[in-house]
Scaffold this motif. Structure first.
Motif, mmCIF file in Angstrom:
data_model
loop_
_atom_site.group_PDB
_atom_site.id
_atom_site.type_symbol
_atom_site.label_atom_id
_atom_site.label_comp_id
_atom_site.label_asym_id
_atom_site.label_seq_id
_atom_site.Cartn_x
_atom_site.Cartn_y
_atom_site.Cartn_z
ATOM 1 N N ASN A 232 0.825 -1.206 0.000
ATOM 2 C CA ASN A 232 0.000 0.000 0.000
ATOM 3 C C ASN A 232 0.861 1.258 0.000
ATOM 4 O OD1 ASN A 232 -3.058 -0.411 0.204
ATOM 5 N ND2 ASN A 232 -2.302 -1.960 1.629
ATOM 6 N N LEU A 233 1.993 1.219 0.700
ATOM 7 C CA LEU A 233 2.902 2.365 0.682
ATOM 8 C C LEU A 233 3.484 2.573 -0.714
ATOM 9 C CD1 LEU A 233 4.821 1.930 4.074
ATOM 10 C CD2 LEU A 233 3.034 3.602 3.518
ATOM 11 N N VAL A 234 3.764 1.476 -1.410
ATOM 12 C CA VAL A 234 4.221 1.589 -2.798
ATOM 13 C C VAL A 234 3.158 2.284 -3.636
ATOM 14 C CG1 VAL A 234 4.790 0.306 -4.892
ATOM 15 C CG2 VAL A 234 5.781 -0.391 -2.704
ATOM 16 N N SER A 235 1.903 1.873 -3.475
ATOM 17 C CA SER A 235 0.822 2.479 -4.261
ATOM 18 C C SER A 235 0.638 3.951 -3.937
ATOM 19 C CB SER A 235 -0.488 1.718 -4.020
ATOM 20 O OG SER A 235 -1.002 1.990 -2.726
ATOM 21 N N LEU A 236 1.069 4.367 -2.734
ATOM 22 C CA LEU A 236 0.965 5.777 -2.329
ATOM 23 C C LEU A 236 2.186 6.592 -2.747
ATOM 24 C CD1 LEU A 236 -0.537 5.267 1.250
ATOM 25 C CD2 LEU A 236 -1.703 6.241 -0.746
ATOM 26 N N GLY A 237 3.126 5.937 -3.453
ATOM 27 C CA GLY A 237 4.262 6.673 -3.992
ATOM 28 C C GLY A 237 5.466 6.764 -3.088
ATOM 29 N N HIS A 238 5.570 5.889 -2.059
ATOM 30 C CA HIS A 238 6.712 5.947 -1.141
ATOM 31 C C HIS A 238 7.959 5.293 -1.715
ATOM 32 C CE1 HIS A 238 4.604 7.027 2.844
ATOM 33 N NE2 HIS A 238 3.778 7.310 1.843
ATOM 34 N N GLY A 239 7.830 4.575 -2.815
ATOM 35 C CA GLY A 239 8.971 3.900 -3.420
ATOM 36 C C GLY A 239 8.516 2.641 -4.132
ATOM 37 N N LEU A 240 9.470 1.960 -4.759
ATOM 38 C CA LEU A 240 9.188 0.697 -5.430
ATOM 39 C C LEU A 240 9.577 -0.454 -4.507
ATOM 40 C CD1 LEU A 240 10.735 1.444 -8.963
ATOM 41 C CD2 LEU A 240 8.584 2.261 -7.973
ATOM 42 N N THR A 241 9.183 -1.659 -4.863
ATOM 43 C CA THR A 241 9.655 -2.830 -4.132
ATOM 44 C C THR A 241 9.677 -4.021 -5.072
ATOM 45 O OG1 THR A 241 9.534 -3.959 -1.994
ATOM 46 C CG2 THR A 241 7.475 -3.811 -3.248
ATOM 47 N N VAL A 242 10.358 -5.063 -4.641
ATOM 48 C CA VAL A 242 10.440 -6.282 -5.442
ATOM 49 C C VAL A 242 9.615 -7.370 -4.769
ATOM 50 C CG1 VAL A 242 12.547 -7.107 -4.294
ATOM 51 C CG2 VAL A 242 12.008 -7.899 -6.600
ATOM 52 N N THR A 243 8.934 -8.161 -5.566
ATOM 53 C CA THR A 243 8.100 -9.241 -5.050
ATOM 54 C C THR A 243 8.049 -10.350 -6.097
ATOM 55 O OG1 THR A 243 5.934 -9.774 -4.094
ATOM 56 C CG2 THR A 243 5.964 -8.198 -5.915
ATOM 57 N N THR A 244 7.123 -11.273 -5.947
ATOM 58 C CA THR A 244 7.017 -12.391 -6.885
ATOM 59 C C THR A 244 5.640 -12.423 -7.530
ATOM 60 O OG1 THR A 244 6.336 -13.887 -5.113
ATOM 61 C CG2 THR A 244 8.683 -13.826 -5.662
ATOM 62 N N ALA A 245 5.484 -13.342 -8.490
ATOM 63 C CA ALA A 245 4.255 -13.414 -9.277
ATOM 64 C C ALA A 245 3.021 -13.669 -8.428
ATOM 65 C CB ALA A 245 4.389 -14.516 -10.334
ATOM 66 N N ALA A 246 3.164 -14.378 -7.283
ATOM 67 C CA ALA A 246 1.996 -14.681 -6.450
ATOM 68 C C ALA A 246 1.280 -13.412 -6.020
ATOM 69 C CB ALA A 246 2.419 -15.497 -5.227
ATOM 70 N N TRP A 247 2.037 -12.337 -5.805
ATOM 71 C CA TRP A 247 1.425 -11.097 -5.347
ATOM 72 C C TRP A 247 0.692 -10.364 -6.468
ATOM 73 C CZ3 TRP A 247 0.630 -9.097 -0.584
ATOM 74 C CH2 TRP A 247 1.216 -9.774 0.480
ATOM 75 N N SER A 248 0.877 -10.787 -7.698
ATOM 76 C CA SER A 248 0.131 -10.157 -8.798
ATOM 77 C C SER A 248 -1.357 -10.478 -8.709
ATOM 78 C CB SER A 248 0.693 -10.614 -10.153
ATOM 79 O OG SER A 248 0.501 -12.008 -10.332
ATOM 80 N N HIS A 249 -1.722 -11.478 -7.903
ATOM 81 C CA HIS A 249 -3.130 -11.830 -7.728
ATOM 82 C C HIS A 249 -3.791 -11.016 -6.614
ATOM 83 C CE1 HIS A 249 -2.800 -15.401 -10.359
ATOM 84 N NE2 HIS A 249 -1.582 -15.502 -9.848
ATOM 85 N N VAL A 250 -2.997 -10.225 -5.889
ATOM 86 C CA VAL A 250 -3.544 -9.374 -4.828
ATOM 87 C C VAL A 250 -3.882 -8.014 -5.435
ATOM 88 C CG1 VAL A 250 -3.108 -8.309 -2.586
ATOM 89 C CG2 VAL A 250 -2.175 -10.576 -3.092
ATOM 90 N N ILE A 251 -5.147 -7.642 -5.396
ATOM 91 C CA ILE A 251 -5.590 -6.388 -6.002
ATOM 92 C C ILE A 251 -5.586 -5.291 -4.942
ATOM 93 C CG2 ILE A 251 -7.410 -5.235 -7.293
ATOM 94 C CD1 ILE A 251 -6.079 -7.612 -8.711
ATOM 95 N N LEU A 252 -4.724 -4.289 -5.149
ATOM 96 C CA LEU A 252 -4.670 -3.117 -4.278
ATOM 97 C C LEU A 252 -4.833 -1.870 -5.139
ATOM 98 C CD1 LEU A 252 -1.690 -4.079 -1.926
ATOM 99 C CD2 LEU A 252 -4.117 -4.082 -1.351
#
Length: 328
Positions: A232-252
């Motif tokens: 959620n902080l990424v979506s608010l513009g606090h920075g980028l982050t790295v994750t994996t494909a599983a999180w692409s199924h989480v809609i924020l």
């Protein structure tokens, strides 16, 4: 002390009203039934049956004894069936430790496949860090843990089951959000935020390794937040982050994930469990996981025999298929 067989022979005679019919029901000789019941009467010190040419009839003592032992036999049969079901993983429970999202990907498909195959087994899922999960395995508080990256745990079984492509999470309005895929060179000079809570440290270390191998510099700021809050902080513009494909199924809201296209931009996931853990539900889960991953271990009757092709195996990359090892 009466033997269980003596009690069962007595119950069979009482229910059939005949020693002969009891013998036929039990598949033994009539003389065997007679001897067993006489031995039981001797041990109890009372007559349980009145015998005649037409059959047998319960005495008062026999009627009372029958009422008591029938209930006990029913409980024993129920206990036997429960133990048999647990031994075949038709009942029981299995404790899973996870460090990834269950929103999609291999682990979600594994849980669904296992619950469909063994609907009476309770599946309990626990969040936590790698060290926490391994300690819980040794304390028998967990049956199995699924962790990313390398697996070096003394006296534990370990099997690599699947890999997930790395993704960069960024806000919807970011300059790179319109791209379909990314390369690490695209994020040079960007600010990244990472979580200090599981699975954040795993992704933090992965980020450092990939950047160091490519000599790319970015700003990295660890945050004391859970992974969903980090997103959620990424979506608010606090920075980028790295994750994996599983999180692409989480809609924020206002969050987009873009895959990295490098051949090394995948994170392997491994299962860890204790070899001496004899929980049948665990053995069936490990077998289901190997089959789902398209890998079948040889020389162990606990593993299932069917092998899924690389096209069927969910969450596996082409490199996964090439590396497939029947004995991970």
């Amino acid at each position: 002390m009466p033997q269980l067989s003596e009690i069962r022979y007595f119950v069979a005679a009482a229910e059939n009203g005949s020693l002969r019919r009891a013998a036929e029901t039990l598949g033994v000789g009539q003389s065997c039934v007679s001897r067993k019941i006489m031995r039981l009467e001797d041990k109890l010190g009372v007559s349980l049956l009145e015998r005649s040419n037409t059959g047998v009839r319960l005495t008062n003592a026999g009627q009372r004894y029958l009422e008591e032992v029938q209930s006990a036999l029913q409980q024993l049969d129920q206990a036997r069936r429960a133990a048999h079901s647990a031994g075949r993983a038709e009942a029981g429970n299995v404790q899973l430790g996870v460090l990834t999202s269950l929103a999609g990907g291999f682990l979600r498909k594994l849980v669904i496949a296992y619950q469909n195959e063994y609907p009476q087994v309770r599946v309990d899922v626990h969040d936590g860090g790698r060290d926490e999960h391994i300690a819980a395995l040794r304390a028998r508080e967990l049956d199995i843990a699924f962790v990313p990256g390398e697996c070096e745990s003394r006296n534990c079984e370990c099997a690599e089951l699947w890999s997930e492509p790395l993704h960069i999470a960024l806000p919807k309005g970011h300059r790179l959000a319109e791209r379909g895929t990314l390369e690490w060179s695209n994020v040079r000079g960007e600010k990244f935020i990472t979580s200090k809570m599981p699975p954040g440290p795993e992704f933090h270390d992965c980020l450092l390794r990939r950047l160091a191998s490519l000599a790319i510099q970015v700003e990295i700021e660890p945050r004391c937040v859970g992974f969903e809050t980090l997103m959620n902080l990424v979506s608010l513009g606090h920075g980028l982050t790295v994750t994996t494909a599983a999180w692409s199924h989480v809609i924020l809201p206002d969050l987009v994930l873009r895959p990295l296209m490098g051949k090394d931009d995948v994170l392997p996931f491994k299962a860890i469990w204790l070899a001496e853990n004899d929980n049948p539900a665990l053995r069936c889960l490990v077998s289901t996981a190997h089959v789902l991953a398209g890998r079948v271990r040889r020389g162990n009757s606990d593993w299932l025999s069917r092998q899924i092709s690389s096209d069927e195996a969910p969450g596996s990359t082409s490199a996964d298929a090439r590396r497939r090892d029947p004995s991970p």
